[in-house]
Design a protein around this motif. Structure first.
Motif, PDB file in Angstrom:
ATOM      1  N   GLU A 101       5.476  13.162  13.995  1.00 57.19           N
ATOM      2  CA  GLU A 101       4.725  11.775  13.796  1.00 57.19           C
ATOM      3  C   GLU A 101       5.169  10.973  12.668  1.00 57.19           C
ATOM      4  O   GLU A 101       4.760   9.968  12.483  1.00 57.19           O
ATOM      5  CB  GLU A 101       2.963  12.155  13.742  1.00 57.19           C
ATOM      6  N   ASP A 102       6.035  11.305  11.742  1.00 56.33           N
ATOM      7  CA  ASP A 102       6.770  10.634  10.638  1.00 56.33           C
ATOM      8  C   ASP A 102       7.847   9.651  11.289  1.00 56.33           C
ATOM      9  O   ASP A 102       8.502   8.692  10.667  1.00 56.33           O
ATOM     10  CB  ASP A 102       7.481  11.506   9.667  1.00 56.33           C
ATOM     11  N   THR A 103       8.302  10.052  12.605  1.00 56.69           N
ATOM     12  CA  THR A 103       9.307   9.206  13.094  1.00 56.69           C
ATOM     13  C   THR A 103       8.866   7.535  13.247  1.00 56.69           C
ATOM     14  O   THR A 103       7.719   7.377  13.736  1.00 56.69           O
ATOM     15  CB  THR A 103       9.550   9.629  14.797  1.00 56.69           C
ATOM     16  N   ALA A 104       9.699   6.870  12.732  1.00 54.78           N
ATOM     17  CA  ALA A 104       9.305   5.251  12.783  1.00 54.78           C
ATOM     18  C   ALA A 104      10.669   4.595  11.963  1.00 54.78           C
ATOM     19  O   ALA A 104      11.351   5.391  11.428  1.00 54.78           O
ATOM     20  CB  ALA A 104       8.034   5.077  11.752  1.00 54.78           C
ATOM     21  N   VAL A 105      10.480   3.370  11.925  1.00 57.66           N
ATOM     22  CA  VAL A 105      11.285   2.455  11.084  1.00 57.66           C
ATOM     23  C   VAL A 105      10.463   2.312   9.745  1.00 57.66           C
ATOM     24  O   VAL A 105       9.374   1.948   9.731  1.00 57.66           O
ATOM     25  CB  VAL A 105      11.591   1.119  11.928  1.00 57.66           C
ATOM     26  N   TYR A 106      11.155   2.664   8.782  1.00 58.32           N
ATOM     27  CA  TYR A 106      10.881   2.593   7.513  1.00 58.32           C
ATOM     28  C   TYR A 106      11.204   1.313   6.945  1.00 58.32           C
ATOM     29  O   TYR A 106      12.445   0.942   6.836  1.00 58.32           O
ATOM     30  CB  TYR A 106      11.213   3.737   6.726  1.00 58.32           C
ATOM     31  N   TYR A 107      10.214   0.417   6.211  1.00 60.39           N
ATOM     32  CA  TYR A 107      10.777  -0.625   5.588  1.00 60.39           C
ATOM     33  C   TYR A 107      10.478  -0.685   4.068  1.00 60.39           C
ATOM     34  O   TYR A 107       9.356  -0.278   3.609  1.00 60.39           O
ATOM     35  CB  TYR A 107       9.916  -1.867   6.110  1.00 60.39           C
ATOM     36  N   CYS A 108      11.485  -1.122   3.275  1.00 58.93           N
ATOM     37  CA  CYS A 108      11.196  -1.449   1.834  1.00 58.93           C
ATOM     38  C   CYS A 108      10.217  -2.716   1.658  1.00 58.93           C
ATOM     39  O   CYS A 108      10.551  -3.464   2.198  1.00 58.93           O
ATOM     40  CB  CYS A 108      12.614  -1.237   1.146  1.00 58.93           C
ATOM     41  N   ASN A 109       9.636  -2.606   0.590  1.00 59.24           N
ATOM     42  CA  ASN A 109       8.655  -3.819   0.280  1.00 59.24           C
ATOM     43  C   ASN A 109       8.723  -3.974  -1.074  1.00 59.24           C
ATOM     44  O   ASN A 109       8.481  -2.934  -1.994  1.00 59.24           O
ATOM     45  CB  ASN A 109       7.192  -3.722   0.956  1.00 59.24           C
ATOM     46  N   VAL A 110       8.875  -5.103  -1.600  1.00 54.90           N
ATOM     47  CA  VAL A 110       8.721  -5.585  -3.077  1.00 54.90           C
ATOM     48  C   VAL A 110       7.994  -6.710  -3.187  1.00 54.90           C
ATOM     49  O   VAL A 110       8.198  -7.583  -2.556  1.00 54.90           O
ATOM     50  CB  VAL A 110      10.276  -5.681  -3.485  1.00 54.90           C
ATOM     51  N   LEU A 111       7.054  -6.798  -4.158  1.00 57.23           N
ATOM     52  CA  LEU A 111       6.257  -8.089  -4.536  1.00 57.23           C
ATOM     53  C   LEU A 111       7.150  -8.360  -5.900  1.00 57.23           C
ATOM     54  O   LEU A 111       6.828  -7.794  -6.890  1.00 57.23           O
ATOM     55  CB  LEU A 111       4.913  -7.605  -4.853  1.00 57.23           C
ATOM     56  N   ALA A 112       7.933  -9.555  -5.889  1.00 58.45           N
ATOM     57  CA  ALA A 112       8.501  -9.848  -7.007  1.00 58.45           C
ATOM     58  C   ALA A 112       7.887 -11.301  -7.453  1.00 58.45           C
ATOM     59  O   ALA A 112       7.405 -12.211  -6.782  1.00 58.45           O
ATOM     60  CB  ALA A 112       9.860 -10.256  -6.671  1.00 58.45           C
ATOM     61  N   VAL A 113       8.301 -11.596  -8.883  1.00 57.83           N
ATOM     62  CA  VAL A 113       7.986 -12.925  -9.522  1.00 57.83           C
ATOM     63  C   VAL A 113       9.199 -13.695  -9.417  1.00 57.83           C
ATOM     64  O   VAL A 113      10.309 -13.278 -10.093  1.00 57.83           O
ATOM     65  CB  VAL A 113       7.682 -12.792 -10.828  1.00 57.83           C
ATOM     66  N   VAL A 114       9.275 -14.699  -8.781  1.00 57.98           N
ATOM     67  CA  VAL A 114      10.489 -15.593  -8.467  1.00 57.98           C
ATOM     68  C   VAL A 114      10.602 -17.017  -9.039  1.00 57.98           C
ATOM     69  O   VAL A 114       9.262 -17.334  -8.911  1.00 57.98           O
ATOM     70  CB  VAL A 114      10.777 -15.640  -6.799  1.00 57.98           C
ATOM     71  N   PRO A 115      11.182 -17.671  -9.182  1.00 64.16           N
ATOM     72  CA  PRO A 115      11.422 -18.935  -9.655  1.00 64.16           C
ATOM     73  C   PRO A 115      11.025 -19.892  -8.456  1.00 64.16           C
ATOM     74  O   PRO A 115      11.199 -19.441  -7.294  1.00 64.16           O
ATOM     75  CB  PRO A 115      12.785 -19.562 -10.086  1.00 64.16           C
ATOM     76  N   HIS A 116      10.269 -21.019  -8.747  1.00 61.91           N
ATOM     77  CA  HIS A 116       9.780 -21.840  -7.664  1.00 61.91           C
ATOM     78  C   HIS A 116       9.943 -23.451  -8.013  1.00 61.91           C
ATOM     79  O   HIS A 116       9.279 -23.819  -9.136  1.00 61.91           O
ATOM     80  CB  HIS A 116       8.130 -21.785  -7.165  1.00 61.91           C
ATOM     81  N   PRO A 117      10.683 -24.161  -7.423  1.00 64.61           N
ATOM     82  CA  PRO A 117      10.877 -25.528  -7.942  1.00 64.61           C
ATOM     83  C   PRO A 117       9.608 -26.376  -8.231  1.00 64.61           C
ATOM     84  O   PRO A 117       8.904 -26.531  -7.479  1.00 64.61           O
ATOM     85  CB  PRO A 117      11.776 -26.316  -6.629  1.00 64.61           C
TER      86      PRO A 117
END
Length: 124
Positions: free
Chosen positions: A88-104
């Protein structure tokens, strides 16, 4: 502004182990949380494990005691060690990141980023 490169997926037998890795690069001031999600066919994407910049972790109940998430803040990487894998661990695994990025024109903003996904298949 943030690129995520995942590696480590593949085929493994029930009871085996795999290690997923994700590296973040690009323009950002800092990375807050890093995590792994997964999506099985016909199912919604779900959280597997997450780790904050301070090292606080949380896991889905289904993987507690079997999976371990870790991160290297200096290199902006996050790993997921998966042991005692089940079908049941079979799946597509996705990395996720919450980042602080510049915004114009405004202050930096928190933005969520996703990797392209890596397939994990556990066979009996």
């Amino acid at each position: 502004q943030v690129q995520l490169v995942e590696s480590g997926g593949g085929f493994v037998q029930v009871g085996g182990s795999l290690r997923l890795s994700c590296a973040a690069s690009g323009r950002f001031f800092s990375i807050n949380a890093m995590g792994w999600y997964r999506q099985a066919p016909g199912e919604q994407r779900e959280l597997v494990a997450r780790i904050t910049s301070g090292g606080t972790t949380n896991y889905a109940d289904s993987v507690k005691g079997r999976f371990t998430i870790s991160r290297d803040n200096a290199n902006n990487t996050v790993d997921l060690q998966m042991n005692s894998l089940k079908h049941e661990d079979t799946a597509v695994y996705y990395c996720n990141v919450l980042a602080v990025v510049p915004h114009p024109g405004t202050s930096p903003v928190f933005t969520n980023y996703w990797g392209q996904g890596t397939q994990v298949t556990v066979s009996s």
